[in-house]
Design a protein around this motif. Structure first.
Motif, short mmCIF file in Angstrom:
data_model
loop_
_atom_site.label_atom_id
_atom_site.label_comp_id
_atom_site.label_asym_id
_atom_site.label_seq_id
_atom_site.Cartn_x
_atom_site.Cartn_y
_atom_site.Cartn_z
N LYS A 35 7.83 -25.06 -6.48
CA LYS A 35 6.80 -24.40 -7.07
C LYS A 35 5.64 -23.85 -5.38
CE LYS A 35 6.77 -24.24 -12.24
NZ LYS A 35 6.59 -24.57 -13.50
N GLY A 36 5.17 -22.94 -5.40
CA GLY A 36 4.39 -22.75 -4.30
C GLY A 36 5.16 -22.79 -2.77
N LYS A 37 5.43 -23.44 -2.92
CA LYS A 37 6.31 -23.32 -1.56
C LYS A 37 7.75 -22.62 -1.17
CE LYS A 37 5.86 -27.92 -1.12
NZ LYS A 37 6.42 -29.59 -1.24
N VAL A 38 7.95 -21.77 -2.41
CA VAL A 38 9.38 -20.38 -2.18
C VAL A 38 8.43 -19.22 -1.41
CG1 VAL A 38 11.04 -19.39 -3.11
CG2 VAL A 38 10.75 -21.35 -4.04
N ASN A 39 9.44 -18.77 -0.39
CA ASN A 39 8.26 -17.90 -0.04
C ASN A 39 9.92 -16.76 -0.04
OD1 ASN A 39 7.09 -19.20 2.27
ND2 ASN A 39 8.50 -19.34 3.85
N LEU A 40 8.98 -15.63 -0.78
CA LEU A 40 9.77 -14.78 -0.80
C LEU A 40 9.09 -13.20 0.04
CD1 LEU A 40 11.52 -12.74 -3.13
CD2 LEU A 40 8.90 -13.04 -4.54
N ALA A 41 10.32 -12.26 0.22
CA ALA A 41 10.41 -11.78 0.72
C ALA A 41 9.86 -10.13 0.21
CB ALA A 41 11.30 -11.46 2.20
N ASN A 42 9.57 -8.97 0.96
CA ASN A 42 9.50 -8.29 0.50
C ASN A 42 9.31 -7.14 1.57
OD1 ASN A 42 6.85 -7.05 0.23
ND2 ASN A 42 6.73 -8.04 -1.16
N ALA A 43 10.10 -5.43 1.36
CA ALA A 43 9.69 -4.28 2.35
C ALA A 43 7.95 -3.70 2.30
CB ALA A 43 11.05 -3.18 2.56
N GLY A 44 7.22 -4.45 1.72
CA GLY A 44 5.83 -3.64 1.69
C GLY A 44 5.46 -3.32 -0.18
N THR A 94 5.36 -18.10 -2.25
CA THR A 94 4.29 -17.07 -1.24
C THR A 94 4.90 -15.45 -0.96
OG1 THR A 94 3.96 -18.91 -0.47
CG2 THR A 94 3.92 -17.65 1.37
N THR A 95 4.84 -14.69 -1.12
CA THR A 95 4.60 -13.82 -1.21
C THR A 95 4.82 -12.78 0.52
OG1 THR A 95 4.60 -12.41 -3.00
CG2 THR A 95 4.48 -11.34 -1.47
N VAL A 96 5.89 -12.79 1.09
CA VAL A 96 5.73 -12.31 2.64
C VAL A 96 6.07 -10.77 2.49
CG1 VAL A 96 6.78 -13.09 4.91
CG2 VAL A 96 6.88 -14.49 2.66
N PRO A 97 5.26 -9.93 2.92
CA PRO A 97 5.38 -8.24 2.68
C PRO A 97 6.15 -8.27 4.46
CG PRO A 97 3.14 -8.78 2.86
CD PRO A 97 3.98 -10.38 2.71
N TYR A 98 6.93 -7.37 4.39
CA TYR A 98 6.88 -6.76 5.96
C TYR A 98 7.25 -4.95 5.84
CZ TYR A 98 9.84 -10.91 6.60
OH TYR A 98 9.83 -12.36 7.32
N LYS A 99 6.81 -4.81 7.06
CA LYS A 99 7.49 -3.36 7.52
C LYS A 99 8.32 -3.01 7.13
CE LYS A 99 2.57 -3.31 10.35
NZ LYS A 99 2.08 -2.88 11.22
N GLY A 100 9.00 -3.26 6.38
CA GLY A 100 10.34 -1.82 6.04
C GLY A 100 11.24 -3.21 5.41
N THR A 101 12.49 -2.54 5.33
CA THR A 101 13.69 -3.81 4.60
C THR A 101 14.19 -3.71 5.50
OG1 THR A 101 13.85 -1.64 3.00
CG2 THR A 101 15.59 -3.17 3.38
N ALA A 102 14.21 -3.22 6.99
CA ALA A 102 15.24 -4.16 7.89
C ALA A 102 14.80 -5.41 8.69
CB ALA A 102 15.62 -2.95 9.06
N PRO A 103 13.30 -5.47 9.20
CA PRO A 103 13.26 -5.97 9.14
C PRO A 103 13.11 -7.73 8.57
CG PRO A 103 11.30 -4.86 8.86
CD PRO A 103 12.01 -4.15 8.74
N ALA A 104 12.05 -6.76 7.26
CA ALA A 104 12.63 -7.68 5.94
C ALA A 104 14.20 -8.97 5.94
CB ALA A 104 12.18 -7.44 4.78
N MET A 105 15.15 -7.90 5.54
CA MET A 105 16.64 -9.01 5.86
C MET A 105 17.25 -9.18 7.58
SD MET A 105 19.48 -8.91 4.27
CE MET A 105 18.92 -7.92 2.55
N THR A 106 16.14 -9.41 8.13
CA THR A 106 16.51 -10.23 9.42
C THR A 106 15.70 -11.32 9.64
OG1 THR A 106 16.62 -7.81 11.26
CG2 THR A 106 16.04 -9.64 12.38
N ASP A 107 15.04 -11.23 9.04
CA ASP A 107 14.40 -12.83 8.75
C ASP A 107 14.90 -13.40 8.05
OD1 ASP A 107 12.29 -12.29 11.03
OD2 ASP A 107 10.65 -12.42 9.55
N LEU A 108 15.67 -13.08 6.82
CA LEU A 108 16.46 -13.48 5.34
C LEU A 108 17.76 -13.43 5.72
CD1 LEU A 108 16.34 -14.30 2.33
CD2 LEU A 108 17.76 -12.21 2.20
N ILE A 109 17.84 -13.52 7.06
CA ILE A 109 19.29 -14.11 7.07
C ILE A 109 19.33 -14.35 8.50
CG2 ILE A 109 21.50 -13.37 8.87
CD1 ILE A 109 20.84 -10.08 8.03
N GLY A 110 18.19 -14.41 9.19
CA GLY A 110 17.88 -15.91 10.09
C GLY A 110 17.03 -17.30 9.93
N GLY A 111 17.01 -17.05 8.41
CA GLY A 111 16.28 -18.19 7.04
C GLY A 111 14.77 -18.95 7.15
#
Length: 329
Positions: free
Chosen positions: A150-159, A180-197
């Protein structure tokens, strides 16, 4: 020749010219532009490019191009379409953001109910996905892992206002936990970082996740829809979040086609007729189903029903966003 006769001839000529202009749409050699308010390569971009291909035939072989005008949670591109000439040659393809910006933004630069609605295109399920190195291999294990961190999970989104942002809000609310919400400037960079861990999980559209899941670049855990998704087969064994105990959890992302306000009624009808043909195109349906999307075949392909549906979505998502306390300027 009397003055009255001359006026009658002039009026008749004007009517004939107007009729010819209406019948000529789209004019030979003129390009139709589909504005997509998101970056190239993202889910909405894919839908727009597939739709462009399907629209060409019913629009007499017209050249149709996609213009990616990304930024500010889709408001830049949507405002660009809003200000475009109302002649049918500049259209907008966008998603659920049409219904969320009235709550997310005080002044997005346009009014959602002042477009000409042309019809709904598809509905797209969302899927909870995780980085490839995540120890959890199914939803139960993922749920346990989230509870332990709890509080340590990084949840990505596209903005802000993106499909992944909205699904993430509902997921946190249903799990009664904050991530911990991590917003990106679009889906592609969010997916790239998810794949990269670099981030742990994301809730995103199947139009963006399918190839990554099939390639085993990310892990899939659960679907957002009320019923299980059976196409493509990669998702058929995944439970719905409703099944896991989050009763009533049901999120799908839709895409629609719009024209600037004031587009002539005859042009709106031509575009709507063409959309209806495109939505029955076997190749278009095959492409959308291959991404997990369902092509709309109900009353919402009609302009009035499309507009009524979006108004109901404004109410629905407004409540979710207000409850989360997430507003933009």
């Amino acid at each position: 020749m009397t003055k009255l006769f001359k006026l009658t001839l002039a009026a008749g000529a004007a009517l004939l010219a107007a009729g010819a202009h209406a019948q000529a749409f789209p004019a030979s050699g003129k390009t139709i532009t589909l504005i997509v308010p998101f970056a190239a390569g993202g889910p909405t971009d894919k839908v727009a490019r597939d739709l462009a291909e399907a629209l060409r035939k019913p629009l007499n072989g017209a050249t149709i191009v996609v213009d990616n005008a990304a930024g500010a949670g889709s408001t830049i591109g949507t405002a660009k379409a809003f200000r475009a000439a109302p002649d049918g040659y500049t259209l907008l393809v966008t998603h659920i953001g049409m219904a969320t910006t009235p709550t997310l933004y005080r002044n997005p630069g346009y009014k959602y109910d002042e477009f000409e609605y042309l019809g709904l295109i598809n509905e797209v399920p969302m899927v909870v996905v995780g980085k490839p190195a995540l120890a959890a291999n199914n939803w139960q294990e993922l749920n346990t892992w989230i509870g332990q961190n709890k509080g340590k999970v990084n949840l990505a989104n596209a903005g802000l206002g993106s499909a992944s942002h909205l699904c993430g809000l509902m997921l946190q609310n249903a799990l009664k936990t904050e991530m911990t919400t991590v917003p990106y400037k679009g889906t592609a960079p969010a997916m790239t970082d998810l794949i990269g861990g670099q981030v742990d999980i994301m809730c995103d559209q199947t139009t963006n996740t399918t190839s990554q899941v099939e390639g085993k670049k990310i892990k899939a855990y659960a679907m957002s829809t009320a019923k299980r998704v059976t196409t493509p087969a990669i998702y058929k064994d995944l439970p719905t979040l409703d099944e896991t105990g989050m009763k009533g959890f049901n999120v799908s992302i839709w895409h629609g086609l719009y024209a600037p306000k004031g587009t002539p009624a005859a042009v709106v009808k031509t575009l709507n007729d063409a959309l209806k043909v495109a939505l029955k195109d076997p190749e278009f349906i095959k492409k959308e189903e291959g991404l997990g999307a369902v092509v709309v075949n109900d009353a919402r392909v009609n302009p009035a029903d499309h507009k009524k549906f979006v108004a109901s979505e404004v109410t629905k998502w407004g409540a979710v966003i207000k409850a989360a306390g997430q507003y933009a300027d």
